[in-house]
Enzyme design. Structure first.
Site, PDB file in Angstrom:
ATOM      1  N   CYS A 205       0.857  -1.181   0.000  1.00 47.48           N
ATOM      2  CA  CYS A 205       0.000   0.000   0.000  1.00 47.48           C
ATOM      3  C   CYS A 205       0.896   1.235   0.000  1.00 47.48           C
ATOM      4  O   CYS A 205       1.966   1.256   0.608  1.00 47.48           O
ATOM      5  CB  CYS A 205      -0.927   0.090   1.205  1.00 47.48           C
ATOM      6  SG  CYS A 205      -2.095  -1.258   1.300  1.00 47.48           S
TER       7      CYS A 205
ATOM      8  N   ARG B  57       3.581  -0.176  -5.038  1.00 43.76           N
ATOM      9  CA  ARG B  57       3.330  -0.734  -3.704  1.00 43.76           C
ATOM     10  C   ARG B  57       2.009  -1.490  -3.621  1.00 43.76           C
ATOM     11  O   ARG B  57       1.684  -2.091  -2.600  1.00 43.76           O
ATOM     12  CB  ARG B  57       3.326   0.385  -2.661  1.00 43.76           C
ATOM     13  CG  ARG B  57       4.589   1.209  -2.648  1.00 43.76           C
ATOM     14  CD  ARG B  57       4.506   2.297  -1.618  1.00 43.76           C
ATOM     15  NE  ARG B  57       4.563   1.761  -0.290  1.00 43.76           N
ATOM     16  CZ  ARG B  57       5.666   1.506   0.384  1.00 43.76           C
ATOM     17  NH1 ARG B  57       6.835   1.760  -0.169  1.00 43.76           N
ATOM     18  NH2 ARG B  57       5.620   1.015   1.595  1.00 43.76           N
TER      19      ARG B  57
ATOM     20  N   TRP C 143      -2.737  -2.661  -1.704  1.00 45.66           N
ATOM     21  CA  TRP C 143      -2.465  -4.092  -1.901  1.00 45.66           C
ATOM     22  C   TRP C 143      -3.252  -4.776  -0.794  1.00 45.66           C
ATOM     23  O   TRP C 143      -2.967  -4.600   0.388  1.00 45.66           O
ATOM     24  CB  TRP C 143      -0.968  -4.368  -1.769  1.00 45.66           C
ATOM     25  CG  TRP C 143      -0.607  -5.777  -2.140  1.00 45.66           C
ATOM     26  CD1 TRP C 143      -0.322  -6.254  -3.385  1.00 45.66           C
ATOM     27  CD2 TRP C 143      -0.477  -6.896  -1.247  1.00 45.66           C
ATOM     28  NE1 TRP C 143      -0.033  -7.591  -3.323  1.00 45.66           N
ATOM     29  CE2 TRP C 143      -0.123  -8.019  -2.023  1.00 45.66           C
ATOM     30  CE3 TRP C 143      -0.641  -7.073   0.127  1.00 45.66           C
ATOM     31  CZ2 TRP C 143       0.085  -9.276  -1.489  1.00 45.66           C
ATOM     32  CZ3 TRP C 143      -0.434  -8.335   0.665  1.00 45.66           C
ATOM     33  CH2 TRP C 143      -0.070  -9.416  -0.144  1.00 45.66           C
TER      34      TRP C 143
ATOM     35  N   ASN D 199      -1.173   2.387   5.671  1.00 41.60           N
ATOM     36  CA  ASN D 199      -0.345   1.301   5.146  1.00 41.60           C
ATOM     37  C   ASN D 199       0.148   0.509   6.352  1.00 41.60           C
ATOM     38  O   ASN D 199       0.765   1.076   7.253  1.00 41.60           O
ATOM     39  CB  ASN D 199       0.853   1.884   4.382  1.00 41.60           C
ATOM     40  CG  ASN D 199       1.909   0.839   4.068  1.00 41.60           C
ATOM     41  OD1 ASN D 199       1.589  -0.324   3.845  1.00 41.60           O
ATOM     42  ND2 ASN D 199       3.166   1.238   4.049  1.00 41.60           N
ATOM     43  N   GLY D 200      -0.162  -0.783   6.363  1.00 35.60           N
ATOM     44  CA  GLY D 200       0.264  -1.628   7.480  1.00 35.60           C
ATOM     45  C   GLY D 200      -0.857  -2.590   7.832  1.00 35.60           C
ATOM     46  O   GLY D 200      -1.785  -2.806   7.045  1.00 35.60           O
TER      47      GLY D 200
ATOM     48  N   GLU E 174      16.993 -16.487 -10.837  1.00 35.00           N
ATOM     49  CA  GLU E 174      16.481 -15.137 -11.072  1.00 35.00           C
ATOM     50  C   GLU E 174      15.777 -15.063 -12.439  1.00 35.00           C
ATOM     51  O   GLU E 174      14.723 -14.441 -12.577  1.00 35.00           O
ATOM     52  CB  GLU E 174      17.642 -14.135 -10.980  1.00 35.00           C
ATOM     53  CG  GLU E 174      17.297 -12.696 -11.317  1.00 35.00           C
ATOM     54  CD  GLU E 174      16.160 -12.107 -10.491  1.00 35.00           C
ATOM     55  OE1 GLU E 174      15.759 -12.699  -9.475  1.00 35.00           O
ATOM     56  OE2 GLU E 174      15.658 -11.046 -10.883  1.00 35.00           O
TER      57      GLU E 174
ATOM     58  N   LYS F 232      11.830 -13.982 -12.799  1.00 34.37           N
ATOM     59  CA  LYS F 232      11.403 -12.850 -13.627  1.00 34.37           C
ATOM     60  C   LYS F 232      10.389 -13.325 -14.654  1.00 34.37           C
ATOM     61  O   LYS F 232       9.378 -12.686 -14.889  1.00 34.37           O
ATOM     62  CB  LYS F 232      12.636 -12.273 -14.332  1.00 34.37           C
ATOM     63  CG  LYS F 232      12.633 -10.812 -14.527  1.00 34.37           C
ATOM     64  CD  LYS F 232      13.039  -9.976 -13.337  1.00 34.37           C
ATOM     65  CE  LYS F 232      12.649 -10.453 -11.999  1.00 34.37           C
ATOM     66  NZ  LYS F 232      13.179  -9.767 -10.878  1.00 34.37           N
TER      67      LYS F 232
ATOM     68  N   GLU G  63       6.988 -14.227 -13.102  1.00 32.12           N
ATOM     69  CA  GLU G  63       6.378 -13.063 -12.464  1.00 32.12           C
ATOM     70  C   GLU G  63       5.668 -12.163 -13.464  1.00 32.12           C
ATOM     71  O   GLU G  63       4.565 -11.673 -13.196  1.00 32.12           O
ATOM     72  CB  GLU G  63       7.523 -12.297 -11.786  1.00 32.12           C
ATOM     73  CG  GLU G  63       7.163 -11.113 -10.989  1.00 32.12           C
ATOM     74  CD  GLU G  63       8.403 -10.453 -10.360  1.00 32.12           C
ATOM     75  OE1 GLU G  63       9.540 -10.748 -10.786  1.00 32.12           O
ATOM     76  OE2 GLU G  63       8.218  -9.643  -9.460  1.00 32.12           O
TER      77      GLU G  63
ATOM     78  N   HIS H 232      17.651 -35.040 -11.407  1.00 32.50           N
ATOM     79  CA  HIS H 232      17.145 -35.637 -10.166  1.00 32.50           C
ATOM     80  C   HIS H 232      15.642 -35.418 -10.005  1.00 32.50           C
ATOM     81  O   HIS H 232      15.143 -35.391  -8.884  1.00 32.50           O
ATOM     82  CB  HIS H 232      17.920 -35.090  -8.957  1.00 32.50           C
ATOM     83  CG  HIS H 232      19.376 -35.455  -8.983  1.00 32.50           C
ATOM     84  ND1 HIS H 232      19.812 -36.746  -8.791  1.00 32.50           N
ATOM     85  CD2 HIS H 232      20.475 -34.710  -9.219  1.00 32.50           C
ATOM     86  CE1 HIS H 232      21.133 -36.779  -8.895  1.00 32.50           C
ATOM     87  NE2 HIS H 232      21.557 -35.549  -9.160  1.00 32.50           N
TER      88      HIS H 232
ATOM     89  N   LYS I  71       5.617  -4.253  -4.986  1.00 30.27           N
ATOM     90  CA  LYS I  71       7.079  -4.193  -4.946  1.00 30.27           C
ATOM     91  C   LYS I  71       7.628  -4.237  -3.526  1.00 30.27           C
ATOM     92  O   LYS I  71       8.639  -4.862  -3.263  1.00 30.27           O
ATOM     93  CB  LYS I  71       7.548  -2.927  -5.645  1.00 30.27           C
ATOM     94  CG  LYS I  71       9.029  -2.940  -5.896  1.00 30.27           C
ATOM     95  CD  LYS I  71       9.415  -1.931  -6.921  1.00 30.27           C
ATOM     96  CE  LYS I  71      10.868  -2.073  -7.288  1.00 30.27           C
ATOM     97  NZ  LYS I  71      11.158  -3.330  -7.993  1.00 30.27           N
TER      98      LYS I  71
HETATM   99  C1  F6R Z   1      10.938  -9.873  -7.908  1.00 27.27           C
HETATM  100  C2  F6R Z   1      11.015  -8.948  -6.785  1.00 27.27           C
HETATM  101  C3  F6R Z   1      10.834  -9.499  -5.417  1.00 27.27           C
HETATM  102  C4  F6R Z   1      11.723  -8.734  -4.413  1.00 27.27           C
HETATM  103  C5  F6R Z   1      11.414  -9.207  -2.986  1.00 27.27           C
HETATM  104  C6  F6R Z   1      12.316  -8.536  -1.964  1.00 27.27           C
HETATM  105  O1  F6R Z   1      11.146  -9.224  -9.125  1.00 27.27           O
HETATM  106  O2  F6R Z   1      11.192  -7.777  -6.967  1.00 27.27           O
HETATM  107  O3  F6R Z   1      11.091 -10.853  -5.373  1.00 27.27           O
HETATM  108  O4  F6R Z   1      13.052  -8.962  -4.731  1.00 27.27           O
HETATM  109  O5  F6R Z   1      10.080  -8.925  -2.670  1.00 27.27           O
HETATM  110  O6  F6R Z   1      12.198  -7.150  -2.011  1.00 27.27           O
HETATM  111  P1  F6R Z   1      13.308  -6.211  -1.399  1.00 27.27           P
HETATM  112  O7  F6R Z   1      14.515  -6.344  -2.220  1.00 27.27           O
HETATM  113  O8  F6R Z   1      12.711  -4.835  -1.463  1.00 27.27           O
HETATM  114  O9  F6R Z   1      13.526  -6.666   0.004  1.00 27.27           O
END
Ligand code: F6R
Length: 602
Positions: free
Chosen positions: A2, A27, A73, A99-100, A477, A481, A484, A500, A597
């Site tokens: 949020c 957010r 969110w 937010n929280g 990674e 990506k 996601e 395996h 994010k």
């Molecule tokens: C994926 C992504 C998330 C963040 C994760 C941690 O693209 O962005 O997996 O890496 O939520 O976020 P931070 O780095 O802000 O702690």
């Protein structure tokens, strides 16, 4: 999760609130809303969906010199119009954005309902305006009512409130970020700086327990008892343009494309005379460290894997732990343990929780983060900034590259202090070739065939990514990506693990990306050939003339460089494949469904 914003000043607030919310949508984007106060009461407009939908639903203009806004969110209650913020008390006189998570909202709601308060939503937030209203009735003073309300709340919050007939914004923080922006003629409050960066770069990072009252010509910060608090003013060195999309279709495209600049900033001044130097971390800082624990989530975890592997190669005991599993996996921790929180936002609840647990047990702490003034930066003993600039796309791209480089440098800095460390054999060559990394990324961006490749394979059944050593973190990674932002099934493995179990899933409809770093890639080649024998198309992400390329159907080429940096070039190619596949599938690239994010809930 949020995003909240508030603004008070002399001109109209609505446009500022809406554009601020757009910059906070990373957010959360389940619903959006604003409330303004304009002399004829508190007016609230809110709806499910993104800020764009809120804008089009503002059928008649809404004006006022002060207001609050929210992008959500969802935690408590589905993303409906009713659950969108701002929430109000029964009479609609007090409007609040939050937010929280309020942990004791159930009991508070029951008590307030028993006293005649009527609720409209399923949210935990709605108790806040009712509580403020209740205490206003009791004390006849809104500032006191806000103080009493926050003392009653249990959980985490950054809140902003406006009240009918008062030219003030009230705000408080406990466990969720809140930044005050100071302009000549107006004040802002927001979950993050990009919300108001186009107006001001002068900020105060508020602390837990701070309460703020904003008036058109003044602001005050106090503690919960009402005693004044002085907080220092910082200047943010992000360019307002960094927070915008510019000419790009998506933030993600911009953030991939600007990696050469981000990396140059990350590296600048950190390698001097063949040694790694971090401001504030002089030689000897880590002399008594025996074990390093990297804690992180998601993409940051993959960058942390990079760091921990490099530190182990330098003979220092190092573990990488999923922050959400810290309790179960941490093992013994003492004052000779350094816990390194790797977190782009510096606000990830799981990561913060892991660091707090480690420091409670005596560990020293260090944050590696992108956000100055973030909770991770403030709560740890030391902080290193990755200097990638603001990242708005939900999928992390440039920050992964900058994190991995920062961590690689940090490992050399730690190893230089730890008496039992063994210097990495070709450390000098590795540090020298780092200077070429931004240019090599530029080459990848200019010559990539990722779009053609994505076109060839974007309607496959599943996607697999393999790599060994540093290539393993890149494979993980790459898969994260891909899933996601395309919503297609993708998985990453250490190359040797494929046989395996996962090999059972391999078919001609499952392209396999094999990441070579130019180090010991023999396993990756063997395992890629095993998958190819079962019909899978193989894509080598490798330098030209690499043996893996001969065994592959396609190649995503990367410049020949030191194996420590090669994986980062491979990762840029994989970012581009994910981006183009998601574009072909018409996915909302910057705002993938269900995600946000900054994950500030556990
Ligand atoms: C994926 C992504 C998330 C963040 C994760 C941690 O693209 O962005 O997996 O890496 O939520 O976020 P931070 O780095 O802000 O702690």
């Amino acid at each position: 999760m949020c995003g909240i914003i508030a603004r008070i000043g002399h001109g109209d607030a609505t446009e500022t609130l809406l554009s601020g919310l757009e910059n906070l949508e990373y957010r959360g984007y389940d619903s959006a809303g604003i409330a303004v106060q304009n002399g004829s009461g508190v007016k609230v407009r809110k709806c499910s969906g993104e800020v764009d939908e809120l804008k089009s639903s503002l059928e008649q203009s809404l004006h006022g010199n002060m207001g609050i806004g929210h992008t959500r969110w969802s935690t408590h209650g589905p993303p409906t119009d009713e659950n969108a913020h701002p929430h109000t008390d029964t009479a609609g006189d007090v409007a609040v954005v939050h937010n929280g998570v309020i942990d004791n909202y159930d009991e508070l709601r029951a008590e307030l309902q028993a006293r005649g308060h009527e609720f409209d939503s399923d949210t935990d937030t709605e108790v806040i305006p009712h509580l403020i209203d209740d205490y206003r009735e009791q004390f006849g003073d809104t500032e006191r009512a806000v103080r009493e309300a926050v003392e009653t709340l249990e959980g985490s919050y950054a809140i902003a409130a406006i009240v009918d007939g008062e030219e003030r914004v009230y705000a408080a923080r406990e466990g969720s970020p809140l930044v005050l922006g100071l302009d000549d003629e107006e004040w802002y409050l927001a979950s993050d700086v990009p919300a108001f960066l186009e107006h001001t770069d002068e900020v105060i990072y508020l602390e837990d327990g701070d309460l703020v009252v904003l008036e058109p010509d003044d602001y005050r910060i106090t503690d919960v008892a009402g005693s004044p608090i002085e907080r220092s003013v910082d200047t943010v060195d992000w360019d307002p343009e960094d927070a915008g999309k510019g000419e790009y279709d998506h933030y993600m495209a911009k953030e991939i494309d600007t990696q050469p600049t981000a990396l140059s900033n990350t590296i600048e001044g950190r390698v001097e005379d063949g040694n790694v130097a971090f401001e504030d971390l002089p030689a000897g800082t880590f002399a008594d460290i025996e074990t390093v624990q990297f804690v992180a989530c998601g993409t940051s975890y993959h960058a942390a894997m990079y760091g921990s592997q490099l530190l182990r190669s330098a003979g220092v005991r190092a573990d990488v732990l999923r922050a959400s599993e810290y309790d179960q996996t941490a093992g013994p921790v003492d004052e000779n343990t350094l816990v390194v929180a790797v977190t782009q936002s510096g606000e990830t609840a799981d990561t913060l929780d892991a660091v707090r647990k480690a420091t409670d047990r005596g560990a020293r702490s260090l944050a590696v983060t992108n956000v100055v003034g973030s909770t991770a930066a403030r709560e740890t003993d030391d902080a290193i900034y990755i200097r990638a600039g603001p990242e708005v796309g939900v999928a992390a791209t440039k920050t992964f590259s900058s994190q991995a480089v920062t961590l690689a440098l940090l490992t050399q800095r730690i190893a230089a202090d730890v008496p039992t460390a063994t210097p990495v054999e070709d450390r000098e060559a590795m540090l020298q070739s780092l200077a070429d990394l931004p240019e090599h990324v530029e080459t990848v961006l200019e010559t990539t065939n990722a779009e053609s490749l994505a076109r060839e394979y974007f309607d496959s059944d599943s996607y697999f990514f393999i790599g060994n050593g540093l290539g393993h973190s890149v494979a993980l990674e790459g898969a994260l990506k891909f899933k996601e932002i395309t919503y297609e099934h993708a998985e990453g493995f250490a190359s040797g693990e494929l046989k395996h179990g996962p090999l059972a899933l391999v078919t001609p409809e499952t392209p396999l990306f094999a990441v070579a770093t130019g180090g010991d890639d023999k396993k990756t080649k063997t395992n890629a050939i095993e998958a190819r024998t079962r019909g899978a198309p193989i894509i080598a992400v490798a330098p030209d003339d690499h043996p893996l390329a001969d065994a592959a159907d396609w190649q995503l080429s990367i410049p020949d460089t030191h194996p420590v940096w090669a994986g980062l070039l491979a990762n840029v190619q994989l970012q581009l494949v994910s981006y183009h596949a998601a574009a072909l599938l018409e996915r909302p690239i910057d705002k993938p469904r269900n995600l946000a994010k900054s994950v500030t809930v556990e």
